[in-house]
Write a protein that holds these residues in place. Structure first.
Motif, mmCIF file in Angstrom:
data_model
loop_
_atom_site.group_PDB
_atom_site.id
_atom_site.type_symbol
_atom_site.label_atom_id
_atom_site.label_comp_id
_atom_site.label_asym_id
_atom_site.label_seq_id
_atom_site.Cartn_x
_atom_site.Cartn_y
_atom_site.Cartn_z
ATOM 1 N N SER A 1 0.854 -1.186 0.000
ATOM 2 C CA SER A 1 0.000 0.000 0.000
ATOM 3 C C SER A 1 0.890 1.236 0.000
ATOM 4 O O SER A 1 2.094 1.170 0.283
ATOM 5 C CB SER A 1 -0.909 0.020 1.234
ATOM 6 N N GLU A 2 0.281 2.371 -0.296
ATOM 7 C CA GLU A 2 1.045 3.615 -0.305
ATOM 8 C C GLU A 2 1.615 3.903 1.079
ATOM 9 O O GLU A 2 2.773 4.321 1.225
ATOM 10 C CB GLU A 2 0.176 4.783 -0.777
ATOM 11 N N SER A 3 0.820 3.680 2.118
ATOM 12 C CA SER A 3 1.313 3.945 3.475
ATOM 13 C C SER A 3 2.443 2.991 3.843
ATOM 14 O O SER A 3 3.414 3.390 4.518
ATOM 15 C CB SER A 3 0.171 3.839 4.488
ATOM 16 N N MET A 4 2.373 1.740 3.407
ATOM 17 C CA MET A 4 3.448 0.786 3.674
ATOM 18 C C MET A 4 4.714 1.194 2.931
ATOM 19 O O MET A 4 5.819 1.167 3.483
ATOM 20 C CB MET A 4 3.024 -0.627 3.259
ATOM 21 N N ARG A 5 4.567 1.590 1.673
ATOM 22 C CA ARG A 5 5.736 2.011 0.890
ATOM 23 C C ARG A 5 6.388 3.240 1.503
ATOM 24 O O ARG A 5 7.619 3.359 1.557
ATOM 25 C CB ARG A 5 5.335 2.260 -0.559
ATOM 26 N N ALA A 6 5.552 4.172 1.983
ATOM 27 C CA ALA A 6 6.091 5.374 2.627
ATOM 28 C C ALA A 6 6.819 5.019 3.920
ATOM 29 O O ALA A 6 7.840 5.626 4.265
ATOM 30 C CB ALA A 6 4.967 6.369 2.903
ATOM 31 N N LEU A 7 6.305 4.034 4.631
ATOM 32 C CA LEU A 7 6.886 3.638 5.907
ATOM 33 C C LEU A 7 8.309 3.122 5.752
ATOM 34 O O LEU A 7 9.168 3.378 6.600
ATOM 35 C CB LEU A 7 6.005 2.567 6.554
ATOM 36 N N VAL A 8 8.595 2.405 4.673
ATOM 37 C CA VAL A 8 9.905 1.766 4.504
ATOM 38 C C VAL A 8 10.778 2.484 3.476
ATOM 39 O O VAL A 8 11.850 1.992 3.115
ATOM 40 C CB VAL A 8 9.742 0.281 4.101
ATOM 41 N N ARG A 9 10.332 3.646 3.016
ATOM 42 C CA ARG A 9 11.093 4.373 1.989
ATOM 43 C C ARG A 9 12.464 4.771 2.520
ATOM 44 O O ARG A 9 12.588 5.335 3.607
ATOM 45 C CB ARG A 9 10.305 5.599 1.538
ATOM 46 N N GLU A 10 13.492 4.495 1.757
ATOM 47 C CA GLU A 10 14.868 4.708 2.206
ATOM 48 C C GLU A 10 15.398 6.106 1.903
ATOM 49 O O GLU A 10 16.248 6.623 2.637
ATOM 50 C CB GLU A 10 15.787 3.688 1.532
ATOM 51 N N THR A 11 14.954 6.703 0.812
ATOM 52 C CA THR A 11 15.545 7.960 0.333
ATOM 53 C C THR A 11 14.453 9.001 0.189
ATOM 54 O O THR A 11 13.384 8.709 -0.358
ATOM 55 C CB THR A 11 16.237 7.739 -1.031
#
Length: 322
Positions: free
Chosen positions: A12-22
């Motif tokens: 999900s977008e929130s999951m992707r934002a949570l683990v975004r590295e850069t």
């Protein structure tokens, strides 16, 4: 069956934002601006949509826009009325860059003002140093560059950013600044500046195209990687406080190597040609401008850039602050 479920962290977008590295942040951005002599001038550079030549009577309006967009840093370029073979307007205490710096620091002291320190905009031949018999003289150019840096510091520049690529320029400017009492003014060195085809629109904006020959005898060969490491190491030894790679997009490998080797803050210059290509493609409806810009700048950050000089800064800030 035993295999890794990498997609769990993309669900999900929130999951992707949570683990975004850069991340690209407005604090990372430096906005370049071109000031010109005269009044009531705000003229778009034809090859750089959205970028303008601005006279000083519009300075307050321009700086207020940056403040409202939470952009904290600006790089000042000047287009003078007077040019000569020595580039004397570069170190004129009443020159266009010096006047712009004073006005910015007077009205907007919260902004970090970075002064581009070179001679090419100020010489009638368009080269970055003193010319004799068709040759760009290295050592003879250093005193003019040091004088330019000191005049910019006296005007109030927070950072000096020399872009000339003369050998020893960081040492000469550091010595000049220190002798003038500016020991706390840092140097953001254009350490790795390639002789690049990506500079064309900038040269139109800065009126700085060479009137003869080219800059290949002092700017770097785009094919060279190890030379970039030697240049950066020399600048560190001479007293640089920041390192820069210019251009950025075709040299992400060099950014990564400098970041891995040296502990100084690293700057990527997202140059005019990179900007203009995206603008042209977006205006033709061939790409999604926001997505391409953000992917490009994220790539520069991922490669190791701590800061990015970019003409996209205003647009990026608007997108981030929605």
């Amino acid at each position: 069956m035993n295999f890794q479920r990498h997609r769990r962290l993309r669900s999900s977008e929130s999951m992707r934002a949570l683990v975004r590295e850069t991340h690209v942040r407005t604090d990372d951005l430096i906005y370049p601006i071109f000031f010109v002599e005269g009044e009531r001038i705000k003229q778009e550079v034809p090859s750089m949509p959205g970028v303008y030549h601005v006279s000083l009577d519009y300075l307050e309006e321009e700086m207020q826009e940056l403040v409202d967009l939470n952009i904290r840093s600006v790089m000042v370029f000047g287009v003078p009325d007077h040019k000569d073979d020595a580039g004397s307007s570069a170190y004129d205490h009443n020159g266009i860059v010096q006047k712009a710096i004073k006005k910015i620091k007077s009205g907007f002291p919260q902004l970090t003002v970075i002064a581009d320190t070179c001679l090419c905009q100020y010489t009638d031949h368009g080269h970055c140093g003193i010319i004799r018999d068709g040759e760009v003289l290295n050592d003879e150019s250093l005193s003019a560059l040091a004088n330019t840096a000191v005049s910019q510091a006296k005007a109030g520049a927070d950072i000096i950013a020399p872009s000339n690529m003369m050998d020893g320029f960081v040492a000469a400017i550091r010595e000049g600044l220190d002798e003038a009492g500016f020991i706390n003014v840092p140097i953001m060195s254009y350490s790795v500046k390639y002789s690049s085809a990506y500079y064309g629109p900038f040269r139109e904006a800065a009126h700085s195209s060479p009137q003869f020959g080219d800059r290949k005898s002092y700017q770097m060969d785009p094919a060279n990687r190890l030379e970039a490491l030697r240049e950066a190491e020399s600048d560190i030894e001479e007293g640089a406080d920041f390192l820069m790679v210019k251009p950025a997009l075709a040299y992400l490998d060099v950014l990564r190597e400098l970041k891995d080797r040296y502990p100084l803050p690293l700057v990527a210059y997202n140059v005019s040609g990179e900007y203009s290509m995206i603008k042209a493609a977006a205006q033709n409806g061939w790409i999604d401008e926001e997505s391409i810009v953000m992917e490009t700048l994220t790539g520069m950050k991922r490669a190791g850039a701590d800061l990015i000089i970019t003409y996209h800064a205003k647009d990026v800030s608007r997108w981030l602050n929605r």
